[in-house]
Design a protein around this motif. Structure first.
Motif, PDB file in Angstrom:
ATOM      1  N   GLN A   1       0.854  -1.181   0.000  1.00  0.00           N
ATOM      2  CA  GLN A   1       0.000   0.000   0.000  1.00  0.00           C
ATOM      3  C   GLN A   1       0.896   1.238   0.000  1.00  0.00           C
ATOM      4  O   GLN A   1       1.829   1.319   0.797  1.00  0.00           O
ATOM      5  CB  GLN A   1      -0.902   0.012   1.238  1.00  0.00           C
ATOM      6  N   LEU A   2       0.622   2.179  -0.875  1.00  0.00           N
ATOM      7  CA  LEU A   2       1.399   3.408  -0.933  1.00  0.00           C
ATOM      8  C   LEU A   2       0.675   4.489  -0.132  1.00  0.00           C
ATOM      9  O   LEU A   2      -0.479   4.807  -0.422  1.00  0.00           O
ATOM     10  CB  LEU A   2       1.586   3.865  -2.389  1.00  0.00           C
ATOM     11  N   ALA A   3       1.335   5.012   0.875  1.00  0.00           N
ATOM     12  CA  ALA A   3       0.730   6.038   1.732  1.00  0.00           C
ATOM     13  C   ALA A   3       0.861   7.400   1.053  1.00  0.00           C
ATOM     14  O   ALA A   3       1.621   8.263   1.485  1.00  0.00           O
ATOM     15  CB  ALA A   3       1.408   6.029   3.097  1.00  0.00           C
ATOM     16  N   LEU A   4       0.128   7.565  -0.035  1.00  0.00           N
ATOM     17  CA  LEU A   4       0.185   8.790  -0.824  1.00  0.00           C
ATOM     18  C   LEU A   4      -1.226   9.322  -1.024  1.00  0.00           C
ATOM     19  O   LEU A   4      -2.160   8.550  -1.245  1.00  0.00           O
ATOM     20  CB  LEU A   4       0.832   8.508  -2.189  1.00  0.00           C
ATOM     21  N   ASP A   5      -1.368  10.631  -0.932  1.00  0.00           N
ATOM     22  CA  ASP A   5      -2.676  11.253  -1.080  1.00  0.00           C
ATOM     23  C   ASP A   5      -2.822  11.785  -2.508  1.00  0.00           C
ATOM     24  O   ASP A   5      -2.483  12.936  -2.793  1.00  0.00           O
ATOM     25  CB  ASP A   5      -2.838  12.379  -0.051  1.00  0.00           C
ATOM     26  N   TYR A   6      -3.282  10.913  -3.391  1.00  0.00           N
ATOM     27  CA  TYR A   6      -3.448  11.251  -4.797  1.00  0.00           C
ATOM     28  C   TYR A   6      -4.818  10.765  -5.261  1.00  0.00           C
ATOM     29  O   TYR A   6      -5.427   9.908  -4.609  1.00  0.00           O
ATOM     30  CB  TYR A   6      -2.370  10.576  -5.650  1.00  0.00           C
ATOM     31  N   PRO A   7      -5.299  11.272  -6.397  1.00  0.00           N
ATOM     32  CA  PRO A   7      -6.526  10.690  -6.960  1.00  0.00           C
ATOM     33  C   PRO A   7      -6.330   9.189  -7.181  1.00  0.00           C
ATOM     34  O   PRO A   7      -5.212   8.736  -7.459  1.00  0.00           O
ATOM     35  CB  PRO A   7      -6.679  11.431  -8.291  1.00  0.00           C
ATOM     36  N   GLU A   8      -7.420   8.434  -7.043  1.00  0.00           N
ATOM     37  CA  GLU A   8      -7.315   6.973  -7.096  1.00  0.00           C
ATOM     38  C   GLU A   8      -7.997   6.383  -8.327  1.00  0.00           C
ATOM     39  O   GLU A   8      -8.931   6.968  -8.878  1.00  0.00           O
ATOM     40  CB  GLU A   8      -7.937   6.362  -5.844  1.00  0.00           C
ATOM     41  N   ALA A   9      -7.510   5.221  -8.707  1.00  0.00           N
ATOM     42  CA  ALA A   9      -8.109   4.457  -9.796  1.00  0.00           C
ATOM     43  C   ALA A   9      -8.092   2.980  -9.425  1.00  0.00           C
ATOM     44  O   ALA A   9      -7.280   2.539  -8.607  1.00  0.00           O
ATOM     45  CB  ALA A   9      -7.343   4.684 -11.096  1.00  0.00           C
ATOM     46  N   GLY A  10      -8.995   2.228 -10.034  1.00  0.00           N
ATOM     47  CA  GLY A  10      -9.026   0.780  -9.863  1.00  0.00           C
ATOM     48  C   GLY A  10      -8.987   0.124 -11.228  1.00  0.00           C
ATOM     49  O   GLY A  10      -9.657   0.594 -12.160  1.00  0.00           O
ATOM     50  N   VAL A  11      -8.165  -0.911 -11.366  1.00  0.00           N
ATOM     51  CA  VAL A  11      -8.112  -1.656 -12.629  1.00  0.00           C
ATOM     52  C   VAL A  11      -8.311  -3.130 -12.350  1.00  0.00           C
ATOM     53  O   VAL A  11      -8.060  -3.616 -11.244  1.00  0.00           O
ATOM     54  CB  VAL A  11      -6.783  -1.438 -13.393  1.00  0.00           C
ATOM     55  N   LEU A  12      -8.768  -3.838 -13.369  1.00  0.00           N
ATOM     56  CA  LEU A  12      -8.976  -5.274 -13.264  1.00  0.00           C
ATOM     57  C   LEU A  12      -7.886  -6.001 -14.039  1.00  0.00           C
ATOM     58  O   LEU A  12      -7.567  -5.611 -15.170  1.00  0.00           O
ATOM     59  CB  LEU A  12     -10.348  -5.657 -13.829  1.00  0.00           C
ATOM     60  N   VAL A  13      -7.306  -7.027 -13.416  1.00  0.00           N
ATOM     61  CA  VAL A  13      -6.403  -7.949 -14.115  1.00  0.00           C
ATOM     62  C   VAL A  13      -7.257  -9.183 -14.419  1.00  0.00           C
ATOM     63  O   VAL A  13      -7.394 -10.074 -13.590  1.00  0.00           O
ATOM     64  CB  VAL A  13      -5.177  -8.308 -13.254  1.00  0.00           C
ATOM     65  N   PRO A  14      -7.893  -9.219 -15.603  1.00  0.00           N
ATOM     66  CA  PRO A  14      -8.834 -10.289 -15.908  1.00  0.00           C
ATOM     67  C   PRO A  14      -8.114 -11.551 -16.395  1.00  0.00           C
ATOM     68  O   PRO A  14      -7.396 -11.522 -17.389  1.00  0.00           O
ATOM     69  CB  PRO A  14      -9.707  -9.712 -17.019  1.00  0.00           C
TER      70      PRO A  14
ATOM     71  N   SER B   1     -16.231   1.526  -3.628  1.00  0.00           N
ATOM     72  CA  SER B   1     -14.866   1.076  -3.336  1.00  0.00           C
ATOM     73  C   SER B   1     -14.062   1.107  -4.625  1.00  0.00           C
ATOM     74  O   SER B   1     -14.624   1.275  -5.714  1.00  0.00           O
ATOM     75  CB  SER B   1     -14.883  -0.355  -2.782  1.00  0.00           C
ATOM     76  N   LEU B   2     -12.752   0.904  -4.507  1.00  0.00           N
ATOM     77  CA  LEU B   2     -11.923   0.818  -5.714  1.00  0.00           C
ATOM     78  C   LEU B   2     -12.199  -0.469  -6.481  1.00  0.00           C
ATOM     79  O   LEU B   2     -12.058  -0.507  -7.704  1.00  0.00           O
ATOM     80  CB  LEU B   2     -10.443   0.937  -5.344  1.00  0.00           C
ATOM     81  N   GLU B   3     -12.591  -1.516  -5.788  1.00  0.00           N
ATOM     82  CA  GLU B   3     -13.016  -2.741  -6.476  1.00  0.00           C
ATOM     83  C   GLU B   3     -14.232  -2.439  -7.347  1.00  0.00           C
ATOM     84  O   GLU B   3     -14.311  -2.870  -8.504  1.00  0.00           O
ATOM     85  CB  GLU B   3     -13.341  -3.822  -5.448  1.00  0.00           C
ATOM     86  N   ALA B   4     -15.184  -1.673  -6.799  1.00  0.00           N
ATOM     87  CA  ALA B   4     -16.367  -1.280  -7.573  1.00  0.00           C
ATOM     88  C   ALA B   4     -15.970  -0.424  -8.775  1.00  0.00           C
ATOM     89  O   ALA B   4     -16.552  -0.540  -9.855  1.00  0.00           O
ATOM     90  CB  ALA B   4     -17.352  -0.532  -6.680  1.00  0.00           C
ATOM     91  N   THR B   5     -14.952   0.421  -8.591  1.00  0.00           N
ATOM     92  CA  THR B   5     -14.443   1.233  -9.706  1.00  0.00           C
ATOM     93  C   THR B   5     -13.930   0.335 -10.821  1.00  0.00           C
ATOM     94  O   THR B   5     -14.267   0.525 -11.999  1.00  0.00           O
ATOM     95  CB  THR B   5     -13.309   2.157  -9.227  1.00  0.00           C
ATOM     96  N   ALA B   6     -13.100  -0.640 -10.453  1.00  0.00           N
ATOM     97  CA  ALA B   6     -12.523  -1.548 -11.447  1.00  0.00           C
ATOM     98  C   ALA B   6     -13.626  -2.293 -12.211  1.00  0.00           C
ATOM     99  O   ALA B   6     -13.562  -2.419 -13.441  1.00  0.00           O
ATOM    100  CB  ALA B   6     -11.570  -2.528 -10.776  1.00  0.00           C
ATOM    101  N   LEU B   7     -14.636  -2.762 -11.489  1.00  0.00           N
ATOM    102  CA  LEU B   7     -15.725  -3.512 -12.127  1.00  0.00           C
ATOM    103  C   LEU B   7     -16.574  -2.605 -13.031  1.00  0.00           C
ATOM    104  O   LEU B   7     -16.938  -2.992 -14.142  1.00  0.00           O
ATOM    105  CB  LEU B   7     -16.601  -4.172 -11.061  1.00  0.00           C
ATOM    106  N   ARG B   8     -16.861  -1.396 -12.565  1.00  0.00           N
ATOM    107  CA  ARG B   8     -17.650  -0.458 -13.378  1.00  0.00           C
ATOM    108  C   ARG B   8     -16.911  -0.096 -14.655  1.00  0.00           C
ATOM    109  O   ARG B   8     -17.471  -0.128 -15.761  1.00  0.00           O
ATOM    110  CB  ARG B   8     -17.957   0.808 -12.560  1.00  0.00           C
TER     111      ARG B   8
END
Length: 194
Positions: free
Chosen positions: A16-29, A68-75
């Motif tokens: 986990q990176l302790a950085l305060d930046y905008p977030e994204a979620g990706v899927l490794v399908p 959640s970021l998981e929801a982001t990746a799925l969406r």
């Protein structure tokens, strides 16, 4: 495939990176094929503002409506390649990575049907392709890129599959997956010996 990935990732502790930046979620399908599982990638459209014309995993920036970021990746996966969330079995997250555009990315490994008809969103995706995991385990890289991040240099492989180059952030995520699941021992901190 689900059981294999779940077993091998059960003891994995993603960084986990302790950085305060905008977030994204990706899927490794990963396709649900025990004999020859494949990873699904996308080639991003040349019309996009960032990462245009590059190979990536389906995913994107978190919306305020995402739980959640998981929801982001799925969406994002559904929006980009037409794969509904109910067709994805999320196994576990991988280590967070930082994009060169200042986005903190959390990848999620998910098992998907091997024969689901994927359709790229033409506004975002030029093409969708699949690569057998065995290809990457042979580590037949085309080159190694030296990338700097937080005063460190990382030696990231670039793989060529047909007309596609898998490099940069996507390659970092891919190597984390290969090392965590298949003990590939691909070292990003030392240049390759060849």
């Amino acid at each position: 495939m689900r059981n294999l990935l779940a077993e091998r990732l059960s003891g994995y502790a993603p960084r986990q990176l302790a950085l305060d930046y905008p977030e994204a979620g990706v899927l490794v399908p990963v396709t649900n094929n025990h004999r020859q599982p494949e990873i699904i990638f996308t080639l991003r459209s040349d019309n996009l503002k960032t990462h245009r014309g590059q190979v990536s995993f389906p995913g994107g920036r978190r919306d305020l409506t995402d739980s959640s970021l998981e929801a982001t990746a799925l969406r994002e996966c559904h929006e980009e390649i037409g794969l509904p969330p109910e067709q994805v079995h999320i196994i576990a997250p991988l280590s967070q990575v930082m994009s060169r555009y200042g986005i903190l990315v959390t990848p999620y490994v998910g098992v998907v049907p091997e024969d689901y008809p994927l359709v790229g969103n033409p506004a975002e995706i030029e093409s969708i392709f699949q690569v057998p995991i065995d290809f990457f385990l042979e580590d037949q890289r085309e080159r190694t890129d030296a990338l700097s991040f937080l005063n460190h240099t990382f030696y990231v492989p670039c793989y060529r599959w047909e007309r596609y180059q898998i490099w940069g952030l996507s390659a970092v995520i891919l190597v984390d997956f290969l090392n965590a699941v298949y003990e590939a021992k691909i070292d990003l901190l030392e240049p390759p010996q060849r």
